[in-house]
Design a protein around this motif. Sequence first.
Motif, short mmCIF file in Angstrom:
data_model
loop_
_atom_site.label_atom_id
_atom_site.label_comp_id
_atom_site.label_asym_id
_atom_site.label_seq_id
_atom_site.Cartn_x
_atom_site.Cartn_y
_atom_site.Cartn_z
N ASP A 199 8.51 2.94 -16.94
CA ASP A 199 8.74 4.09 -17.81
C ASP A 199 9.50 5.19 -17.09
O ASP A 199 9.71 6.27 -17.65
N GLY A 200 9.90 4.94 -15.84
CA GLY A 200 10.67 5.92 -15.10
C GLY A 200 9.83 7.00 -14.45
O GLY A 200 10.37 7.95 -13.88
N GLY A 201 8.50 6.89 -14.50
CA GLY A 201 7.63 7.88 -13.87
C GLY A 201 7.60 7.72 -12.36
O GLY A 201 8.30 6.90 -11.78
N ARG A 202 6.76 8.51 -11.74
CA ARG A 202 6.64 8.46 -10.29
C ARG A 202 6.19 7.06 -9.84
O ARG A 202 5.33 6.45 -10.47
N PRO A 203 6.76 6.56 -8.76
CA PRO A 203 6.31 5.26 -8.25
C PRO A 203 4.86 5.34 -7.77
O PRO A 203 4.34 6.43 -7.51
N ARG A 204 4.23 4.21 -7.69
CA ARG A 204 2.84 4.13 -7.27
C ARG A 204 2.72 3.12 -6.12
O ARG A 204 3.70 2.48 -5.75
N VAL A 205 1.52 3.00 -5.62
CA VAL A 205 1.27 2.10 -4.49
C VAL A 205 0.18 1.13 -4.91
O VAL A 205 -0.87 1.54 -5.43
N ALA A 206 0.43 -0.16 -4.70
CA ALA A 206 -0.57 -1.17 -5.04
C ALA A 206 -1.78 -1.04 -4.12
O ALA A 206 -1.65 -0.75 -2.93
N CYS A 207 -2.96 -1.25 -4.70
CA CYS A 207 -4.18 -1.21 -3.88
C CYS A 207 -4.12 -2.25 -2.77
O CYS A 207 -4.62 -2.02 -1.66
N GLU A 208 -3.51 -3.40 -3.05
CA GLU A 208 -3.37 -4.44 -2.02
C GLU A 208 -2.57 -3.92 -0.83
O GLU A 208 -2.85 -4.27 0.32
N GLU A 209 -1.55 -3.09 -1.11
CA GLU A 209 -0.74 -2.53 -0.04
C GLU A 209 -1.56 -1.57 0.82
O GLU A 209 -1.46 -1.58 2.05
N VAL A 210 -2.37 -0.76 0.17
CA VAL A 210 -3.23 0.17 0.91
C VAL A 210 -4.20 -0.60 1.80
O VAL A 210 -4.38 -0.29 2.98
N GLU A 211 -4.83 -1.62 1.21
CA GLU A 211 -5.80 -2.40 1.98
C GLU A 211 -5.12 -3.16 3.13
O GLU A 211 -5.70 -3.32 4.20
N ARG A 212 -3.91 -3.63 2.91
CA ARG A 212 -3.18 -4.33 3.98
C ARG A 212 -2.97 -3.42 5.19
O ARG A 212 -3.17 -3.83 6.33
N LEU A 213 -2.57 -2.20 4.92
CA LEU A 213 -2.31 -1.26 6.01
C LEU A 213 -3.60 -0.81 6.68
O LEU A 213 -3.64 -0.65 7.91
N ARG A 214 -4.65 -0.63 5.90
CA ARG A 214 -5.92 -0.19 6.48
C ARG A 214 -6.56 -1.27 7.34
O ARG A 214 -7.33 -0.97 8.26
N SER A 215 -6.21 -2.52 7.05
CA SER A 215 -6.81 -3.63 7.82
C SER A 215 -6.06 -3.97 9.10
O SER A 215 -6.50 -4.82 9.86
N GLN A 216 -4.94 -3.33 9.34
CA GLN A 216 -4.16 -3.62 10.54
C GLN A 216 -4.84 -3.08 11.78
O GLN A 216 -5.55 -2.07 11.74
N ASP A 217 -4.61 -3.75 12.90
CA ASP A 217 -5.21 -3.33 14.16
C ASP A 217 -4.77 -1.92 14.53
O ASP A 217 -3.60 -1.56 14.39
N GLY A 218 -5.72 -1.14 14.99
CA GLY A 218 -5.41 0.20 15.46
C GLY A 218 -5.28 1.25 14.38
O GLY A 218 -4.85 2.37 14.66
N PHE A 219 -5.60 0.90 13.11
CA PHE A 219 -5.49 1.87 12.03
C PHE A 219 -6.51 2.99 12.26
O PHE A 219 -7.66 2.72 12.65
N PRO A 220 -6.18 4.26 12.03
CA PRO A 220 -4.89 4.76 11.53
C PRO A 220 -3.91 5.20 12.63
O PRO A 220 -2.79 5.54 12.34
N GLU A 221 -4.40 5.21 13.90
CA GLU A 221 -3.56 5.74 14.99
C GLU A 221 -2.26 4.96 15.13
O GLU A 221 -1.19 5.56 15.36
N ALA A 222 -2.32 3.64 15.00
CA ALA A 222 -1.11 2.83 15.19
C ALA A 222 -0.07 3.16 14.11
O ALA A 222 1.14 3.23 14.41
N LEU A 223 -0.51 3.37 12.88
CA LEU A 223 0.42 3.72 11.81
C LEU A 223 1.00 5.11 12.04
O LEU A 223 2.19 5.34 11.85
#
Length: 327
Positions: A51-75
């Motif tokens: 619909d042309g609104g603001r982009p969003r972020v998939a929950c899977e994407e959030v969980e992928r980043l949170r599960s990475q080693d060293g989160f959140p300092e590494a990110l």
Amino acid sequence: MCTEAVGTNAAGRVAAGTVAVGTAAQELQLKRGEFAIAVHLGLIRLRARQDGGRPRVACEEVERLRSQDGFPEALRDRVRTVGTAQGAQQLGISPDSFTKLARAGCLTPITFYLNRYRAIVWLYLADELAGFAARESRLLAGRSPAWLRDRLEGGTDFRARNWRSRRVERLLTLTEDPWARAAVLADTLDPVQLAEVVDDPYERAYLARIRPEPAFGPAGPPLARETMAHLMRADEPDEMLWRRVSLIAELDHAREARSAPRPGGEWRSFPRQANECAPEPDPRADAESDPAAASAPGLLARIGLRRRASRAAAHRQSGQGCAPFGT
């Protein structure tokens, strides 16, 4: 934990299992600026809305980043930025030497801000500076090479150009839609040059409407937005010519895919008929046999000729033959 979700369908409702970018930034423990840099670097993938609104972020994407080693300092480390003083300290050189390397194009800014004097302050990725120090240690000690001295003596400052090139290339990778890609390139030209390349006012209006915006939308005071728009524009003759040629090529693809919308929802389309005039050949095709055609001005002139021929053929009434050039 990523519980915001709304129903969706192809008609434009927000995709289920997604969160707003502000919510994603909070869950990833990133500041807005850090989140924007992570998106720019491709570390965080956004999901566009139909619909042309603001982009969003998939929950899977959030969980992928949170599960990475060293989160959140590494990110955070991957998006940490430094100014001239901190960058010079990291490289073990003086701030003056750091500025010279940046002006000569050896260091590419990732973002900027305006200080209280309304001057542009460039910021650099600390991670990239570490890589530069490992690769180019010879530039950090001893006498500067001749090519670097020549650039500085000539008044060269590549900081804005390098920042712009990086931003344009990244925005182009985020979409395959030819009109959206053309909108990115249109942003690199001033209004006068844009009108010369895109002579249809409805096409220019469409490009302005689909111009890419930051993940959080237009933000900051008007001066900051004006500075961003100014920095996005090519300011050297060779770069301006390259952007014009690139925009012309992208527009050719966009017009083949679909026409820009007209007032009242009207769409103008000119499907090619079997008896239509053959298009002009690719202006690069005979570059080897005609050295003049291979030059940048020659290339631009030949592309302009092809565009005029295409428009003439498009406006031709069925069965009336080819319209003359120069329309």
